[in-house]
Design an enzyme around this catalytic site. Structure first.
Site, PDB file in Angstrom:
ATOM      1  N   CYS A 194       0.836  -1.214   0.000  1.00 53.30           N
ATOM      2  CA  CYS A 194       0.000   0.000   0.000  1.00 53.30           C
ATOM      3  C   CYS A 194       0.863   1.253   0.000  1.00 53.30           C
ATOM      4  O   CYS A 194       0.531   2.249  -0.644  1.00 53.30           O
ATOM      5  CB  CYS A 194      -0.922   0.015   1.213  1.00 53.30           C
ATOM      6  SG  CYS A 194      -2.016  -1.394   1.279  1.00 53.30           S
ATOM      7  N   ARG A 202      -7.700  -4.290  -3.323  1.00 55.67           N
ATOM      8  CA  ARG A 202      -7.224  -3.118  -4.092  1.00 55.67           C
ATOM      9  C   ARG A 202      -8.182  -2.842  -5.245  1.00 55.67           C
ATOM     10  O   ARG A 202      -8.032  -3.375  -6.341  1.00 55.67           O
ATOM     11  CB  ARG A 202      -5.809  -3.384  -4.624  1.00 55.67           C
ATOM     12  CG  ARG A 202      -4.827  -3.682  -3.519  1.00 55.67           C
ATOM     13  CD  ARG A 202      -3.418  -3.947  -4.027  1.00 55.67           C
ATOM     14  NE  ARG A 202      -2.651  -4.567  -2.960  1.00 55.67           N
ATOM     15  CZ  ARG A 202      -2.153  -3.910  -1.920  1.00 55.67           C
ATOM     16  NH1 ARG A 202      -2.322  -2.613  -1.816  1.00 55.67           N
ATOM     17  NH2 ARG A 202      -1.480  -4.552  -0.993  1.00 55.67           N
TER      18      ARG A 202
END
Lengths: 216, 73
Positions: free
Chosen positions: A53, A130
């Site tokens: 991330c 995601r």
């Protein structure tokens, strides 16, 4: 099991209005309608202070100037608090020098995550996968991408999709495989036999009547 | 809140928006352009400034209240 069923039902679809929301973010409380008139990339990440991330946030921040040139705003999301988001983006800037210029939703209630189908229990019951939702200025969902927890997103592909969507809207054309700005575009296929015959006389580069390309 | 601090005072961006309204720019689009802020920030900021009693909305334009005008100085 009931929880999974609810999440599947709420999955949004292409060409439908993006689910409305009002959510706390690192830039204050934002509503979807605040973005009306701009393109919007709403994306989720699994959690703050995690390695993949962090690389993605740096990469999103790096393409932000290019997105702005195209009239696109970015809005991140994860099931973390505003304080956690603030601490993380400050840490990213301190450690890498990259300032995160876009807001990030703190979706502790999971209201936005569930409305957009961002939680896939097979991947994680508590974290968002995601996701990328590309929403147009009329707040219609134009593209949906899902990536697993282990695979960071490709920013050039996201920029390419924006370019393709905006080219389609402006010129009423489609874009072929691996298209990039400057390449030939696909002319919409003809609807009648007469149009098919005329198509071959119009000076396009045609493989046959149903596959013709032109330069813009 | 992005435009109002917990102590009730406008933040830097809140003050910027108040001053832009004070200079005669009343629509969210005009304020965004003049203040150099993204339109989403202006729309959400105007909500906060309205709730704080610093601006009032009349149709699609915003004006300063007496309190807002004082803080815009």
């Amino acid at each position: 099991m009931e929880e999974v069923k609810e999440q599947v039902i709420s999955l949004p679809r292409l060409s439908e209005p993006a689910p409305a929301f009002e959510a706390p973010t690192t830039h204050g409380v934002l509503k979807l309608e605040d973005f009306k008139g701009s393109w919007l990339i709403l994306f989720s990440h699994p959690a703050d202070f995690t390695p993949v991330c962090t690389t993605e946030f740096i990469a999103f921040a790096e393409i932000y100037p290019e997105l702005q040139k195209r009239g696109v705003e970015l809005l991140g999301l994860s099931v973390d608090s505003v304080s956690s988001h603030i601490a993380w983006v400050r840490n990213v800037e301190e450690k890498t020098g990259v300032k995160v210029p876009f807001p990030v939703i703190a979706d502790l209630s999971k209201e936005v995550s569930l409305a957009y189908g961002m939680i896939h229990p097979g991947q994680s019951k508590t974290e968002t996968v995601r996701c990328v939702f590309i929403i147009d200025p009329n707040q219609i969902i134009r593209t949906i991408l899902y990536y697993p927890l282990t695979t960071g997103r490709n920013m050039q592909e996201i920029l390419r999709i924006i370019d393709a969507l905006q080219t389609t809207d402006e010129h009423k054309v489609a874009t072929p495989a691996n298209w990039k700005p400057g390449d030939m575009v696909v002319v919409p296929p003809p609807n009648t036999q007469e149009m098919a015959e005329e198509r071959l006389k119009q000076g396009y580069e045609c493989v046959d009547w149903y596959l013709c390309k032109k330069k813009l | 809140m992005a435009c109002i601090s917990p102590d009730g005072k406008p933040t830097e961006s809140g003050t910027k928006m108040l001053r832009t309204v004070n200079s005669g720019h009343g629509s969210p689009e005009e304020i965004a352009k003049e203040a150099g802020l993204p339109i989403f920030r202006v729309r959400s900021g105007l909500r906060e400034l309205t709730q704080a009693g610093l601006v009032i909305q009349k149709e699609d334009r915003y004006n300063l209240t007496e309190k807002g005008a004082e803080l815009a100085k």
